[in-house]
Scaffold this motif. Structure first.
Motif, PDB file in Angstrom:
ATOM      1  N   LEU A 133     -78.412  19.200 -28.653  1.00 63.78           N
ATOM      2  CA  LEU A 133     -77.218  19.561 -27.975  1.00 63.78           C
ATOM      3  C   LEU A 133     -76.610  18.862 -26.965  1.00 63.78           C
ATOM      4  O   LEU A 133     -75.542  18.648 -27.054  1.00 63.78           O
ATOM      5  CB  LEU A 133     -77.431  21.143 -27.502  1.00 63.78           C
ATOM      6  CG  LEU A 133     -76.297  21.752 -26.959  1.00 63.78           C
ATOM      7  CD1 LEU A 133     -75.084  21.819 -27.926  1.00 63.78           C
ATOM      8  CD2 LEU A 133     -76.581  23.185 -26.437  1.00 63.78           C
ATOM      9  N   VAL A 134     -77.462  18.232 -25.941  1.00 56.42           N
ATOM     10  CA  VAL A 134     -77.067  17.562 -24.856  1.00 56.42           C
ATOM     11  C   VAL A 134     -76.291  16.370 -25.366  1.00 56.42           C
ATOM     12  O   VAL A 134     -75.212  15.988 -24.824  1.00 56.42           O
ATOM     13  CB  VAL A 134     -78.027  17.408 -23.995  1.00 56.42           C
ATOM     14  CG1 VAL A 134     -77.580  16.670 -22.593  1.00 56.42           C
ATOM     15  CG2 VAL A 134     -78.651  18.773 -23.365  1.00 56.42           C
ATOM     16  N   PRO A 135     -76.924  15.512 -25.975  1.00 55.91           N
ATOM     17  CA  PRO A 135     -76.432  14.244 -26.606  1.00 55.91           C
ATOM     18  C   PRO A 135     -75.145  14.349 -27.239  1.00 55.91           C
ATOM     19  O   PRO A 135     -73.971  13.677 -27.047  1.00 55.91           O
ATOM     20  CB  PRO A 135     -77.462  13.355 -27.270  1.00 55.91           C
ATOM     21  CG  PRO A 135     -78.732  14.247 -27.105  1.00 55.91           C
ATOM     22  CD  PRO A 135     -78.438  15.548 -26.552  1.00 55.91           C
ATOM     23  N   TYR A 137     -73.076  16.952 -27.040  1.00 58.05           N
ATOM     24  CA  TYR A 137     -72.011  17.334 -26.003  1.00 58.05           C
ATOM     25  C   TYR A 137     -71.525  16.359 -25.214  1.00 58.05           C
ATOM     26  O   TYR A 137     -70.222  16.083 -25.032  1.00 58.05           O
ATOM     27  CB  TYR A 137     -72.872  18.448 -25.187  1.00 58.05           C
ATOM     28  CG  TYR A 137     -71.648  19.173 -24.190  1.00 58.05           C
ATOM     29  CD1 TYR A 137     -71.109  19.937 -24.644  1.00 58.05           C
ATOM     30  CD2 TYR A 137     -71.456  18.558 -22.871  1.00 58.05           C
ATOM     31  CE1 TYR A 137     -69.960  20.640 -23.799  1.00 58.05           C
ATOM     32  CE2 TYR A 137     -70.458  19.128 -22.090  1.00 58.05           C
ATOM     33  CZ  TYR A 137     -69.708  19.989 -22.462  1.00 58.05           C
ATOM     34  OH  TYR A 137     -68.845  20.760 -21.581  1.00 58.05           O
ATOM     35  N   LEU A 138     -72.337  15.314 -24.852  1.00 55.80           N
ATOM     36  CA  LEU A 138     -71.957  14.222 -24.053  1.00 55.80           C
ATOM     37  C   LEU A 138     -71.127  13.201 -24.928  1.00 55.80           C
ATOM     38  O   LEU A 138     -70.080  12.735 -24.401  1.00 55.80           O
ATOM     39  CB  LEU A 138     -73.180  13.498 -23.502  1.00 55.80           C
ATOM     40  CG  LEU A 138     -73.887  14.063 -22.436  1.00 55.80           C
ATOM     41  CD1 LEU A 138     -75.246  13.273 -22.122  1.00 55.80           C
ATOM     42  CD2 LEU A 138     -73.282  14.111 -21.022  1.00 55.80           C
ATOM     43  N   LEU A 139     -71.547  13.033 -26.093  1.00 59.54           N
ATOM     44  CA  LEU A 139     -70.704  12.199 -26.958  1.00 59.54           C
ATOM     45  C   LEU A 139     -69.370  12.719 -27.173  1.00 59.54           C
ATOM     46  O   LEU A 139     -68.419  11.896 -27.025  1.00 59.54           O
ATOM     47  CB  LEU A 139     -71.291  12.302 -28.439  1.00 59.54           C
ATOM     48  CG  LEU A 139     -70.522  11.516 -29.422  1.00 59.54           C
ATOM     49  CD1 LEU A 139     -70.967  10.041 -29.518  1.00 59.54           C
ATOM     50  CD2 LEU A 139     -70.901  12.256 -30.934  1.00 59.54           C
ATOM     51  N   MET A 140     -69.235  13.912 -27.435  1.00 56.46           N
ATOM     52  CA  MET A 140     -67.941  14.575 -27.690  1.00 56.46           C
ATOM     53  C   MET A 140     -67.085  14.504 -26.313  1.00 56.46           C
ATOM     54  O   MET A 140     -65.852  14.242 -26.496  1.00 56.46           O
ATOM     55  CB  MET A 140     -68.088  16.093 -28.245  1.00 56.46           C
ATOM     56  CG  MET A 140     -68.882  15.878 -29.370  1.00 56.46           C
ATOM     57  SD  MET A 140     -67.670  15.614 -30.770  1.00 56.46           S
ATOM     58  CE  MET A 140     -66.540  17.049 -31.200  1.00 56.46           C
ATOM     59  N   THR A 141     -67.539  14.780 -25.264  1.00 58.67           N
ATOM     60  CA  THR A 141     -66.759  14.997 -24.050  1.00 58.67           C
ATOM     61  C   THR A 141     -66.687  13.672 -23.219  1.00 58.67           C
ATOM     62  O   THR A 141     -65.432  13.235 -23.025  1.00 58.67           O
ATOM     63  CB  THR A 141     -67.480  15.957 -23.155  1.00 58.67           C
ATOM     64  OG1 THR A 141     -68.787  15.827 -22.797  1.00 58.67           O
ATOM     65  CG2 THR A 141     -67.380  17.439 -23.776  1.00 58.67           C
ATOM     66  N   LEU A 144     -66.043  10.376 -26.360  1.00 54.83           N
ATOM     67  CA  LEU A 144     -64.798  10.448 -27.194  1.00 54.83           C
ATOM     68  C   LEU A 144     -63.835  11.217 -26.526  1.00 54.83           C
ATOM     69  O   LEU A 144     -62.674  11.259 -27.090  1.00 54.83           O
ATOM     70  CB  LEU A 144     -65.322  11.422 -28.582  1.00 54.83           C
ATOM     71  CG  LEU A 144     -66.457  10.662 -29.304  1.00 54.83           C
ATOM     72  CD1 LEU A 144     -66.507  11.489 -30.590  1.00 54.83           C
ATOM     73  CD2 LEU A 144     -65.792   9.216 -29.827  1.00 54.83           C
TER      74      LEU A 144
ATOM     75  N   PRO B  47     -75.730  10.245 -31.403  1.00 60.05           N
ATOM     76  CA  PRO B  47     -76.649  10.810 -30.204  1.00 60.05           C
ATOM     77  C   PRO B  47     -77.989  11.017 -30.736  1.00 60.05           C
ATOM     78  O   PRO B  47     -78.591  11.421 -30.116  1.00 60.05           O
ATOM     79  CB  PRO B  47     -75.959  12.212 -30.775  1.00 60.05           C
ATOM     80  CG  PRO B  47     -74.699  12.254 -31.590  1.00 60.05           C
ATOM     81  CD  PRO B  47     -74.757  11.016 -32.131  1.00 60.05           C
TER      82      PRO B  47
ATOM     83  N   LEU C 111     -74.943  23.094 -19.750  1.00 58.07           N
ATOM     84  CA  LEU C 111     -74.321  22.061 -20.283  1.00 58.07           C
ATOM     85  C   LEU C 111     -73.278  21.232 -19.363  1.00 58.07           C
ATOM     86  O   LEU C 111     -73.485  20.030 -19.237  1.00 58.07           O
ATOM     87  CB  LEU C 111     -73.674  22.180 -21.739  1.00 58.07           C
ATOM     88  CG  LEU C 111     -74.257  22.339 -22.821  1.00 58.07           C
ATOM     89  CD1 LEU C 111     -73.578  22.588 -24.196  1.00 58.07           C
ATOM     90  CD2 LEU C 111     -74.768  20.793 -23.353  1.00 58.07           C
TER      91      LEU C 111
END
Lengths: 303, 320, 532
Positions: A133-135, A137-141, A144, B47, C111
């Motif tokens: 989840l964390v990676p 989420y980071l990728l998307m926000t 990207l 990711p 998050l």
């Protein structure tokens, strides 16, 4: 000759009768099993909260009430916006996804494509390992920049290894000779795919399209993660999910020391939300099904 | 053809030439795959290094790759619980039941639907069978409680009314595997049978006609024409599920069994529900990643073996 | 993407130019607020024909992270427009609320912390993993920023500041000026209790008698229609039967496995589960369960006990003082004469700790772009009555009106159209709070009673570092969450055997190591506190 035929047909007939009977009984039974809870839902959503709490769910409302629907439709703007966003995402996502999936699926089943297994494996591997989840989420926000952007819902749902491989398998049933003869006629791969294969692959497109559409229709998790409430119109399912959790959490959250007591028709709201989320599917699926079945039967390969 | 040449050539230079030749020959096919390749590169492979989370003490300010490395510390709680084996066993067995019984039932439904001539009935029943897929697990759990509850449940109300002993479903662990599997089947069969139904509809009608002229009866038709056409899809589905055999359906178990009725845990506790209880108020990304990694590695080993077996038997059905 | 990048570049250039020409107004250099607005005005004049980008520099958009679902009836926006007028006037900023919705809120909240998004003000508190998040670098140190909230900071005593520090760095504004008690207990029907000859429920024994009374005399009512997620039976037992103090910072799942011995030995950690009192508890609950005080399938029941209580279907309900405040009033109207009684667990042995002032706390995000301005906005929120009431109550005349100093609902108010909330729970001020006509008038007497024996939270500065025992805590959480409910509701059949098994499993999961670690850190804490 005629006698023989008669004999045969009578034998066939008895088998057919048994088979038909079994089919009807089995399918009817299963259909009922699927229908009952739905009726329960519908009836409960139209019952007063008090009655549900005291008497449980019933197949017929003991105390009629439309309060649950009133609360949900308090903000018709949200529901309407939700429907529009969801329908748009579903149509665009399904169309785009279908195009890419079918193109890839076709390429991957070409026996003369040397790397087909390698690429298939490349896709499949992603179902085994995911960053978490964390990676993600980071990728998307962060990387990207898709926060509060509808693309954050549209893109991740476009395809899955499962759908690509399913498509590949469907396409395998299209004889390779069609491709070969077209190649001899001088068509290139892309032309073959668009002109010849696509029309033949209708059943596959219908099936995969259906899966894609349903997935977009039910999507709320990505929306929850990436569309903050500042986004005015959010997918329907997220809105409905929030209505339910709001009622739940006000009562259970660690912080509810601070929340004013509220009379939410908790149970009936859940039911009403279920009905609203499913309703359109019941209404539209038969229509889709018509095309679905047509597509499939027309698409059957005439050798 | 190309692969033959490949085997005879071992020098790298020729290999590179080979590579470029393949590239050139399949240029368009590769381009056709490109959107999908890019998609998975970005959304799945980028990711993936984040799995490193399982081996660190995550510090937000330092970021994932500068956080202190703690080795297998995050896996320790799995061992500490002493439940690893039981959880793994439960999860795998449930999934195996879901896959095998589920797929068979889906095929069954698709074949029988195909035998029904009445168009209206066919359409209606198919739509209805679809519905459970849309009913959220929260509601499914509520309905189940309403049926099975000892004091107020529909089932016991009925049993009492006909003078039978009421059953204590929620303190009888033995019945739960059946309840769970039945619930899962009820929810997923209609939806899952679509694939098979589509496959059957896609069979060339001429083949069926020809078989009927040859005097094949309905059972022979099913056995020799319909089932073989379904087989590849069936096998692919099977292989696909094996990779995620250690990933349980949290929503199903959580809403049916709940997280506090330990009487039922010996037969209903799966990895996901265990993790939920363990991290319920000790929110920690790294522990979650550790569990996920364990599930992945397990699934990976299993799928490699099964795919190899399938390839030995019927290369056409293999996933890769 | 590209256009966004261009815009950013343009902004950067603008910032540079403005920096050179000395047109930047930020809190760093300005003295008083008056001067600041002066600067803004001159800035405004100098840029009358500038682009919109310039305006964005002009204004600062501040965000405040809150827990709750976004209100959709438009009332929040109307109130926001009002409070932004004040903010514009004072510090030339706008404040909007960034919601973390209840759907999967814990995941989402963490998050946001982990991803380092630039949020300005963050709702935190002891129930929101404040210290682990602070340790992980989610928040900005406040020490250099306190000057921008002079009144609020001056109002917080040195001792209170100590509770907001981690390694001598301040991370939080506490909620130190707000009276609330969130100590748990049971609600029961006072009218029924009188019927059964019980004057007042004061402990588990009399509560048991009350429940028996309901079972005997009230056909079709479940004495306490609990659902299995409620764990307070156990907490309540420990609080009313022993002098133990809760150690909330040691999370162990369904049952709190680690407590401090007593007021006198507040630095001694132990686990009551391994004492005779727990065995007593398990046996008593088995009796209660067998007597049918709750439903057979209590562990799977997900019903709403409060609704059942209101409907007269359940004889009791369980929550805390703050809920009683509203519930009692509601029930007095719903069932006049019901005389809902409240038995707070702590009343039995006068074992009560005041609520920590960091139960709700406000932090500044580590990546806040405008920390100074955020702190200024927070200062206004806590010092400006008009702003405060807009932010907490909504608009006067719409959401509330004041009659004889009491907050009432205006004529024509209805929840659907006018409901307003911001869920601001981290810095409320008694001085701006109003008594309302929708609460139990006796609440103030109850508070006074609590005040007479409640001790200040002795662990307000105790920050437990979980890292050495993270795995053990997770394993223990699983054990308590698995076996705890069955013991709590007497569903084991053989409580003695169950308790023995429970203790064994806790040992296996590493309870001793956790106790040792807690003790070690408590010893250090003692030195720190007593040493001062």
């Amino acid at each position: 000759m005629i006698e023989k035929n008669n004999k045969l047909s009578s034998k066939k007939d008895s088998g057919k009768v048994i088979m038909t009977a079994v089919s009807y009984v089995f399918i009817t039974f299963f259909t009922l099993a699927c229908l009952l809870p739905f009726i329960l839902m519908l009836s409960s959503s139209l019952t007063s909260e008090k009655s549900v709490i005291i008497n449980g769910f019933n197949l017929w409302p003991k105390e009629f009430s439309t309060l649950a629907y009133k609360i949900i439709f308090e903000n018709p703007k949200d529901i309407l916006g939700g429907y529009i966003v969801t329908i748009l995402l579903t149509t665009i996502g399904t169309a785009l996804g279908l195009w890419i999936i079918s193109m890839t699926g076709y390429a991957l089943q070409r026996k003369d494509f040397a790397w087909r297994n390698k690429i298939t494996y490349f896709f499949y591997f992603t179902t085994l390992f995911s960053g978490g989840l964390v990676p993600y989420y980071l990728l998307m926000t962060k990387y990207l920049g898709l926060k509060d952007n509808y693309l954050a819902i549209l893109l991740p749902g476009l395809m899955s290894p499962w759908l690509i491989i399913l498509m590949r398998n469907f396409m395998k049933s299209i004889p390779h000779s069609i491709t070969e003869s077209a190649k001899i006629d001088g068509a290139n791969d892309f032309q073959i795919y668009t002109k010849l294969i696509m029309p033949l692959a209708k059943p596959a497109l219908a099936t995969i399209g259906l899966f894609l559409a349903l997935q977009y229709w039910n999507e709320w998790y990505n929306a929850m993660l990436f569309l903050s409430p500042n986004v005015e119109h959010r997918p329907l399912q997220l809105y409905l999910y929030n209505v339910v959790t709001q009622a739940e959490s006000i009562k259970n959250s660690a912080a509810n020391s601070n929340v004013p007591p509220q009379d939410m028709p908790n149970e009936t709201i859940k039911m009403a939300v279920g009905i609203i989320a499913t309703g359109p599917v019941i209404i539209f699926y038969p229509f889709v099904q018509k095309y679905f079945i047509q597509g499939i039967t027309i698409g059957a390969v005439k050798g | 053809m190309n692969t033959k040449i490949m085997k005879t050539n071992v020098s790298t230079k020729k290999n590179r030439g080979q590579f470029l030749r393949t590239l050139k020959k399949n240029k368009l096919l590769i381009i056709m795959c490109l959107p999908a390749i890019l998609f998975f590169l970005i959304f799945s492979y980028l990711p993936m290094p984040g799995l490193y989370l399982a081996f660190i003490r995550f510090n937000y300010a330092q970021g994932i790759f500068n956080s202190p490395f703690v080795g297998l510390e995050n896996f320790r709680f799995l061992i500490l619980s002493g439940k690893l084996w039981e959880l793994t066993k439960n999860t795998v067995l449930y999934n195996a039941a879901f896959i095998l019984i589920g797929s068979s039932l889906q095929v069954c439904v698709a074949v029988l639907l195909n035998e029904i001539a009445n168009k209206r009935f066919k359409k209606f029943s198919q739509t209805i069978m679809f519905l459970p897929h849309f009913i959220s697990f929260v509601l499914v759990g509520l309905f189940a409680y309403n049926i099975l509850s000892f004091d107020f449940g529909v089932l016991n109300t009925f049993l009492r009314s006909v003078g039978l002993e009421p059953v204590k479903a929620y303190s009888t662990p033995e019945v739960w595997p059946i309840i769970i599997v039945v619930t899962h089947l009820w929810k997923s069969t209609g939806y899952g049978s679509i694939i098979y139904f589509a496959t059957i509809m896609g069979i060339d009608p001429q083949i069926i006609e020809a078989s009927q002229i040859d005097g094949a009866n309905v059972f022979q038709k099913i056995r020799f024409i319909i089932l073989p056409s379904i087989r590849p899809t069936f096998v692919i589905l099977l292989l696909f599920s094996i990779g995620s055999i250690l990933r349980g359906n949290f929503q199903l178990f959580y809403n049916m069994v709940g997280s506090s009725n330990s009487m039922l845990f010996e037969t209903t506790d799966i990895i996901e529900t265990f993790v939920f209880r363990a991290l319920i108020n000790n929110f920690n990304f790294s522990l979650g990643s550790a569990v996920s990694l364990y599930q992945s590695v397990f699934g990976f080993a299993l799928i490699m073996v099964s795919n190899w077996v399938v390839r030995r038997i019927e290369p056409d059905y293999a996933l890769f | 993407m590209k256009t966004r990048f261009k815009l950013l570049a343009l902004l950067m250039v603008l910032v540079l130019i403005m920096g050179i020409t000395g047109c930047v107004k930020s809190g760093e250099t300005s003295g008083t607020q008056g001067q600041m607005t002066e600067e803004n005005k001159s800035g405004d004049i100098s840029k009358t024909d500038s682009t919109e980008d310039g305006e964005e520099l002009e204004f600062v958009e501040l965000t405040f992270l809150m827990m709750g679902n976004v209100p959709t009836n438009g009332q929040l926006e109307l109130a926001m427009a009002e409070w932004n007028k004040i903010l514009e006037e004072e510090i030339n900023a706008h404040l909007k609320i960034e919601w973390v919705e209840w759907a999967d809120w814990l995941t989402k909240y963490n998050l946001l912390m982990a991803s380092g998004e630039p949020i300005d003000l963050i709702t935190s508190g002891d129930w929101l993993d404040m210290w682990p998040n602070a340790q992980k670098g989610a928040f900005m140190p406040l020490d250099d920023l306190l000057q921008y909230a002079p009144l609020t900071s001056a109002d917080i005593t040195a001792e209170e500041w100590e509770t907001c520090k981690l390694d001598d760095t301040t991370y939080f504004f506490p909620e130190q000026n707000y009276t609330q008690y969130v100590n748990h207990g049971f609600y029961y029907r006072g009218d029924w209790a009188k019927e059964f000859g019980i004057d007042k429920v004061t402990d588990y024994e009399s509560f048991g008698q009350y429940l028996q009374g309901v079972a005997d005399n009230k056909e079709g009512v479940v004495p306490w229609d609990a659902n299995g997620s409620k764990f307070d039976l156990y907490d309540g037992w420990i609080i009313s039967e022993t002098d133990s103090l809760e150690l909330l910072m040691v999370p162990t799942g369904y049952h709190k496995a680690v407590w401090a011995e007593s007021k006198e030995n507040k630095y001694t950690a132990y686990s009551p589960i391994f004492n005779d009192t727990f065995m007593e508890f398990a046996k008593t609950m088995q009796e209660w369960g067998d007597a049918g005080y709750w439903r057979e399938d209590v562990l799977n029941f997900k019903g709403d006990t409060r609704e059942l209580f209101k409907a007269g279907q359940s004889g009791a309900d369980q929550h805390h003082t703050q809920t009683y405040r509203g519930l009692r009033w509601e029930m007095d109207n719903l069932i006049p004469g019901s005389e809902i009684g409240f038995y707070p667990f702590g009343s039995t042995r006068k074992n009560l700790t005041q609520l920590s002032i960091i139960h709700g706390a406000t932090a500044i995000g580590a990546n806040s772009q405008n920390p100074e301005r955020a702190v200024m906005a927070y200062e206004i929120l806590r010092q400006n009555e008009e702003f405060y009431r807009l932010f907490v109550y909504g608009r006067e005349g719409v959401q509330y009106e004041i009659v004889d100093g009491v907050k009432t609902r205006p004529e024509g108010y209805n929840d659907a159209d006018h409901e307003f909330y911001t869920d601001f729970w981290s810095g409320r001020e008694d001085k701006f709070e109003l008594p309302t006509d929708t609460e139990y008038a006796g609440i103030y007497d109850l508070w006074a009673e609590f005040d007479s024996y409640a001790i200040p939270d002795p662990y307000s500065r105790f920050i437990f570092d979980r890292t050495p025992v993270e795995a053990e805590l997770a394993a223990i959480s699983d054990v308590t969450s698995a076996l705890g409910p069955a013991i709590t509701y007497g569903k084991t059949g053989d409580p003695e055997a169950a308790v023995v098994e429970y203790r064994e499993k806790l040992k296996k999961a590493g309870i001793d190591k956790v106790l040792e670690e807690v003790q070690r850190q408590l010893d250090d804490y003692k030195v720190m506190v007593e040493g001062k």
